[in-house]
Design a protein around this motif. Structure first.
Motif, short mmCIF file in Angstrom:
data_model
loop_
_atom_site.label_atom_id
_atom_site.label_comp_id
_atom_site.label_asym_id
_atom_site.label_seq_id
_atom_site.Cartn_x
_atom_site.Cartn_y
_atom_site.Cartn_z
N THR A 9 -18.37 -0.68 7.71
CA THR A 9 -17.11 -1.24 7.49
C THR A 9 -16.33 -0.78 6.37
O THR A 9 -15.00 -1.00 6.48
N ARG A 10 -16.92 -0.31 5.30
CA ARG A 10 -15.99 0.29 4.09
C ARG A 10 -15.06 -0.71 3.61
O ARG A 10 -13.83 -0.41 3.34
N PRO A 11 -15.47 -1.95 3.29
CA PRO A 11 -14.62 -2.81 2.88
C PRO A 11 -14.01 -2.49 1.32
O PRO A 11 -14.52 -1.79 0.79
N GLU A 12 -12.82 -3.10 0.92
CA GLU A 12 -12.35 -2.92 -0.58
C GLU A 12 -13.02 -4.03 -1.49
O GLU A 12 -13.23 -3.53 -2.70
N VAL A 13 -13.34 -5.16 -0.87
CA VAL A 13 -13.89 -6.20 -1.59
C VAL A 13 -15.15 -6.72 -1.08
O VAL A 13 -14.99 -7.11 0.11
N LEU A 14 -16.09 -7.21 -1.69
CA LEU A 14 -17.23 -7.88 -1.40
C LEU A 14 -17.18 -9.33 -2.05
O LEU A 14 -17.34 -9.24 -3.33
N VAL A 15 -17.30 -10.45 -1.32
CA VAL A 15 -17.29 -11.85 -2.01
C VAL A 15 -18.61 -12.13 -1.87
O VAL A 15 -19.29 -12.26 -0.74
N ASP A 16 -19.23 -12.59 -2.98
CA ASP A 16 -20.79 -13.13 -3.02
C ASP A 16 -20.76 -14.41 -3.58
O ASP A 16 -20.49 -14.87 -4.75
N PHE A 17 -21.27 -15.49 -2.59
CA PHE A 17 -21.54 -16.94 -2.92
C PHE A 17 -23.04 -17.09 -2.33
O PHE A 17 -23.29 -17.70 -1.43
N PRO B 55 -16.79 -6.09 -6.17
CA PRO B 55 -17.46 -7.65 -6.01
C PRO B 55 -16.57 -8.63 -6.59
O PRO B 55 -16.25 -8.47 -7.66
N VAL B 56 -16.54 -9.63 -5.69
CA VAL B 56 -16.02 -11.03 -6.28
C VAL B 56 -17.09 -12.00 -6.38
O VAL B 56 -17.37 -12.14 -5.15
N VAL B 57 -17.61 -12.60 -7.36
CA VAL B 57 -18.73 -13.20 -7.51
C VAL B 57 -18.62 -14.63 -7.76
O VAL B 57 -18.24 -14.83 -9.11
N GLY B 58 -19.09 -15.56 -7.10
CA GLY B 58 -19.12 -17.01 -7.79
C GLY B 58 -20.51 -17.48 -7.69
O GLY B 58 -20.79 -18.66 -8.07
N THR B 59 -21.58 -16.67 -7.64
CA THR B 59 -22.83 -17.09 -8.02
C THR B 59 -23.33 -17.05 -9.15
O THR B 59 -23.05 -15.92 -10.02
N THR B 60 -23.86 -18.14 -9.52
CA THR B 60 -24.17 -18.25 -11.06
C THR B 60 -25.67 -17.70 -11.25
O THR B 60 -26.21 -17.53 -10.42
N GLY B 61 -25.88 -17.71 -12.50
CA GLY B 61 -27.36 -16.92 -12.82
C GLY B 61 -27.17 -15.79 -13.47
O GLY B 61 -28.48 -15.14 -13.75
N LEU B 62 -26.19 -15.08 -13.28
CA LEU B 62 -26.28 -13.80 -13.96
C LEU B 62 -26.22 -13.63 -15.45
O LEU B 62 -25.29 -14.19 -16.17
N GLY B 63 -27.15 -13.00 -16.25
CA GLY B 63 -27.19 -13.18 -17.63
C GLY B 63 -26.57 -11.97 -18.07
O GLY B 63 -25.92 -11.05 -17.53
N ALA B 64 -26.48 -12.06 -19.54
CA ALA B 64 -25.81 -11.05 -20.40
C ALA B 64 -26.07 -9.56 -19.86
O ALA B 64 -25.24 -8.64 -19.81
N GLU B 65 -27.25 -9.05 -19.78
CA GLU B 65 -27.70 -7.78 -19.30
C GLU B 65 -27.19 -7.40 -18.04
O GLU B 65 -26.81 -6.31 -17.92
N ALA B 66 -27.35 -8.34 -17.09
CA ALA B 66 -26.91 -8.08 -15.79
C ALA B 66 -25.40 -7.65 -15.58
O ALA B 66 -24.79 -6.86 -15.31
N LEU B 67 -24.74 -8.51 -16.45
CA LEU B 67 -23.22 -8.48 -16.56
C LEU B 67 -22.76 -7.04 -17.31
O LEU B 67 -21.65 -6.51 -16.86
N ASN B 68 -23.56 -6.59 -18.45
CA ASN B 68 -23.31 -5.49 -18.82
C ASN B 68 -23.44 -4.49 -17.79
O ASN B 68 -22.86 -3.24 -17.96
N GLU B 69 -24.62 -4.49 -17.02
CA GLU B 69 -24.72 -3.64 -16.22
C GLU B 69 -23.71 -3.25 -15.10
O GLU B 69 -23.34 -2.29 -14.58
#
Length: 215
Positions: free
Chosen positions: A15-23, A43-57
């Motif tokens: 489908t080659r979307p421009e945006v992926l929304v993740d909840f 990605p547009v993300v509303g799922t919690t639980g991402l730590g600093a290392e994941a956010l940096n990645e």
């Protein structure tokens, strides 16, 4: 008329979307984001639980791809304002506690919104009175300790969606800043705002405050 997919990578490639929304869930979100970024999808993300290392990645990968990524602990605009107002009030009070209340399907505690609120308050002020409690009849009675040692109390209750109250106190007065979500439709204006803006800024953006020009 909504298509359901069982293979995210195949769906992205087709489908080659421009945006992926993740909840989704904390255990799945990072894998989903890696797939999205690998396919050049913001990605547009509303799922919690991402730590600093994941956010940096996520930030590093998005920058390398020249695309944007967006993560927010809460997409309700009122909740964003609550955290901003709490940060502005912090320097004028001696004590503060956060009570966050969610439905009984919420898997993690404290909520991402409560953690973010504590971080913002701690950045605004570090001059807090010491906790006077010396006798604990039950472990955890004073809540978890967020940034700056700010107590966070989590409630999980059937019939609720999401609410949070920030309680400030000083001599002779208190201030309560509260936000209540009564319907999940309240998240959609923030999701749409993020989905429209995520492609305009390479790298990771965290929270709606910048998009709302709140500082």
């Amino acid at each position: 008329g909504v298509a359901l997919e069982s293979d995210l990578e195949a769906a992205l490639a087709r489908t080659r979307p421009e945006v992926l929304v993740d909840f989704t869930l904390p255990g799945a979100v990072l894998g989903n984001l890696r797939l999205a970024l690998a396919h050049g999808v913001s990605p547009v993300v509303g799922t919690t639980g991402l730590g600093a290392e994941a956010l940096n990645e996520i930030d590093a990968t998005a920058r390398a791809k020249g695309i944007g990524a967006f993560v927010a602990p809460n997409f309700a605009i009122g909740a964003v304002l609550m955290a901003q107002l709490a940060a502005k009030a912090a320097p004028f009070f001696d004590t503060v506690e956060i009570i966050e209340m969610h439905h009984d399907g919420q898997k993690d505690a404290p909520s991402g919104t409560a953690i973010d609120t504590a971080n913002r308050i701690a950045d605004a002020s570090s001059d807090w009175a010491a906790d006077p409690t010396t006798i604990h009849h039950l472990d955890g009675a004073r809540g978890a300790k967020g940034a700056g040692g700010i107590p966070i109390h989590s409630v999980r209750m059937r019939g609720m969606i999401a609410s949070q109250e920030v309680l400030f106190g000083t001599t002779g007065q208190s201030l309560s800043i509260r936000h209540d979500t009564f319907d999940r439709s309240s998240f959609m204006p923030g999701v749409l705002l993020a989905a429209k803006a995520v492609g305009t800024k390479p790298g990771l953006t965290v929270g709606l405050a910048d998009l709302l020009d709140l500082g």
